[in-house]
Design a protein around this motif. Structure first.
Motif, PDB file in Angstrom:
ATOM      1  N   THR A 147       0.700  -1.435  -0.125  1.00  0.00           N
ATOM      2  CA  THR A 147      -0.051   0.145   0.086  1.00  0.00           C
ATOM      3  C   THR A 147       0.935   1.323  -0.170  1.00  0.00           C
ATOM      4  N   VAL A 165       2.071  11.924  -2.853  1.00  0.00           N
ATOM      5  CA  VAL A 165       1.562  10.714  -1.969  1.00  0.00           C
ATOM      6  C   VAL A 165       0.158  11.046  -0.861  1.00  0.00           C
ATOM      7  N   ASP A 166      -0.684  10.312  -0.605  1.00  0.00           N
ATOM      8  CA  ASP A 166      -1.491  10.489   0.330  1.00  0.00           C
ATOM      9  C   ASP A 166      -1.423  11.257   1.339  1.00  0.00           C
ATOM     10  N   GLU A 167      -2.146  12.303   1.640  1.00  0.00           N
ATOM     11  CA  GLU A 167      -1.911  13.339   2.576  1.00  0.00           C
ATOM     12  C   GLU A 167      -2.089  12.803   4.076  1.00  0.00           C
ATOM     13  N   ASN A 168      -2.603  11.757   4.173  1.00  0.00           N
ATOM     14  CA  ASN A 168      -2.705  10.939   5.617  1.00  0.00           C
ATOM     15  C   ASN A 168      -1.516  10.662   6.211  1.00  0.00           C
ATOM     16  N   GLY A 224       3.372  12.968   2.898  1.00  0.00           N
ATOM     17  CA  GLY A 224       2.407  13.620   2.060  1.00  0.00           C
ATOM     18  C   GLY A 224       2.184  15.250   2.276  1.00  0.00           C
ATOM     19  N   ILE A 227      -3.319  15.000  -5.585  1.00  0.00           N
ATOM     20  CA  ILE A 227      -2.871  13.767  -4.732  1.00  0.00           C
ATOM     21  C   ILE A 227      -3.012  12.507  -5.897  1.00  0.00           C
ATOM     22  N   SER A 250      -1.984   8.950  -4.870  1.00  0.00           N
ATOM     23  CA  SER A 250      -1.849   7.552  -4.145  1.00  0.00           C
ATOM     24  C   SER A 250      -2.901   7.808  -3.018  1.00  0.00           C
ATOM     25  N   THR A 251      -3.235   6.375  -2.307  1.00  0.00           N
ATOM     26  CA  THR A 251      -4.083   6.493  -1.227  1.00  0.00           C
ATOM     27  C   THR A 251      -3.697   5.060  -0.352  1.00  0.00           C
ATOM     28  N   LEU A 252      -4.095   5.140   0.909  1.00  0.00           N
ATOM     29  CA  LEU A 252      -3.803   4.237   1.571  1.00  0.00           C
ATOM     30  C   LEU A 252      -5.078   3.300   1.976  1.00  0.00           C
ATOM     31  N   GLN A 253      -6.002   3.722   1.141  1.00  0.00           N
ATOM     32  CA  GLN A 253      -7.570   3.135   1.661  1.00  0.00           C
ATOM     33  C   GLN A 253      -7.905   2.081   0.599  1.00  0.00           C
ATOM     34  N   PRO A 294      -2.742   1.208  -4.519  1.00  0.00           N
ATOM     35  CA  PRO A 294      -2.348   2.537  -3.939  1.00  0.00           C
ATOM     36  C   PRO A 294      -2.527   3.817  -4.763  1.00  0.00           C
TER      37      PRO A 294
END
Length: 372
Positions: free
Chosen positions: A77, A194-197, A201, A226, A228-231, A235
């Motif tokens: 991920t 990349v994901d700001e979470n 990011g 953005i 990519s995401t971790l969700q 990704p």
């Protein structure tokens, strides 16, 4: 099996001198150190660790906690640089200091919890390690069990207790990317991060926007999205629509910053399907310097180094300073930034006068823990 007596005889020194060299005591001349070390190597002499521990109270062992060996889930991920480089850097620094690195895997998924880490810390304590390094798979905030009587150093992560840590300077790294592109004549620069979470990011996006403003670039020509995401299992689900949105702009950016080298590789493929050549129609630059990707990609990928190897080395050096009782640095967290590696995926546009271009950033970005 060779003994300390054999080493002393071959080197022509006393047993006490051999012991001082083995324990790396001060005030040993370079000539004597080299002579004894050569005798040790020739005879294959192995000092008795238990006896050494009783004499000095030091085991020569450094514990290293990582999720590298079993963390396949996060690796998929995250899709960024492997923290194997952190381990390699730490191993090299330990070897140079005459220490032995003991690496233990913290597990993955539900098995990675405070209890699992606490058990590893207890195991290391039972082996009388001199200190422990905890390495995270990506830049993040952590909450670890308290560790008594044994120095702890974090790498690639931080906590709110200001435990000594070595972290990547994501902001300064991203600022250097923008500085490099502007120096190559680019004034319309897009960012797909990349994901700001993730801490990286947030830091990199903020640094991108700040660097564009510092260079006087028009915000309307410097979109930040953005990719990519971790969700989701994939990704890079947001990557394609982000690229389509950016290349559909008028005027189109002449350069793109990607959140990591894997994203940059995927972006180059997607841009080709959209009829754009790299770097002739649009420049692409990544983040990480994953050489397996950067050197085989066509064109070869320009990027900025994510300095994991150096961070591993610095982590050991700082831990050894704590073990030796040296004064702690004023800043608990040491940030390490990488340099831009120029390859073929970025080409220069019209030359830019140095009088019209602000100096490259050397400031320290906002501390990670102050970000939401």
């Amino acid at each position: 099996m060779a003994t300390i007596f054999d080493v002393a005889q071959l080197a022509g020194v006393s047993i006490k001198t051999v012991s001082r060299v083995v324990n790396r005591e001060p005030r040993i001349s370079p000539e004597t150190f080299e002579k004894v070390s050569r005798a040790i190597e020739m005879l294959g002499y192995e000092p008795h660790r238990g006896a050494r521990l009783m004499r000095s109270g030091k085991s020569g062992l450094i514990g290293f906690i990582t999720g590298l060996f079993s963390d396949i889930e996060i690796a998929q991920t995250r899709a960024g640089l492997s923290d194997l480089s952190i381990l390699r850097g730490a191993q090299q620094a330990c070897r140079a200091a005459g220490k032995t690195l003991l690496a233990a895997d913290m597990g993955t998924g539900r098995s990675r919890d405070a209890d699992a880490v606490a058990k590893l810390l207890k195991t290391f304590a039972s082996h009388r390690v001199e200190g422990v390094i905890y390495a995270a798979p990506y830049h993040q905030q952590v909450l670890l069990p308290p560790l008594k009587d044994t120095p702890l150093l974090l790498v690639n992560c931080f906590d709110l207790d200001h435990t000594p840590a070595v972290v990547p300077d994501d902001g300064l790294g991203q600022a250097r990317v923008v500085d490099h592109l502007v120096a190559q004549g680019h004034r319309r620069i897009g960012y797909v991060g990349v994901d700001e979470n993730m801490v990286a990011g947030r830091l990199r996006k903020a640094a991108f926007l700040d660097a564009c403003a510092r260079h006087g670039l028009d915000p309307a020509h410097c979109p930040a999205l953005i990719g990519s995401t971790l969700q989701t299992p994939d990704p890079f689900t947001p990557l394609r629509p982000a690229l389509q949105q950016i290349v559909g702009r008028t005027p189109r950016p002449t350069a793109l910053c990607l959140g990591n080298d894997v994203m940059a590789l995927e972006a180059i493929r997607e841009l080709e399907t959209l009829g754009l050549r790299v770097p002739q129609d649009i420049a692409v630059i990544g983040y990480d310097n994953d050489e397996v990707i950067c050197e085989v990609t066509r064109p070869r990928l320009s990027t900025v180094v994510l300095p994991y190897f150096e961070m591993g080395q610095i982590a050991v050096q700082r831990l050894l300073e704590r073990i030796a009782g040296e004064p702690a640095p004023a800043e608990a967290w040491q940030r390490v930034a990488g340099e831009v590696i120029a390859r073929d995926s970025v080409s220069a546009l019209a030359p830019v006068s140095t009088a019209d271009t602000p100096a490259a950033s050397t400031s320290t970005p906002t501390p990670a823990a102050s970000l939401p």
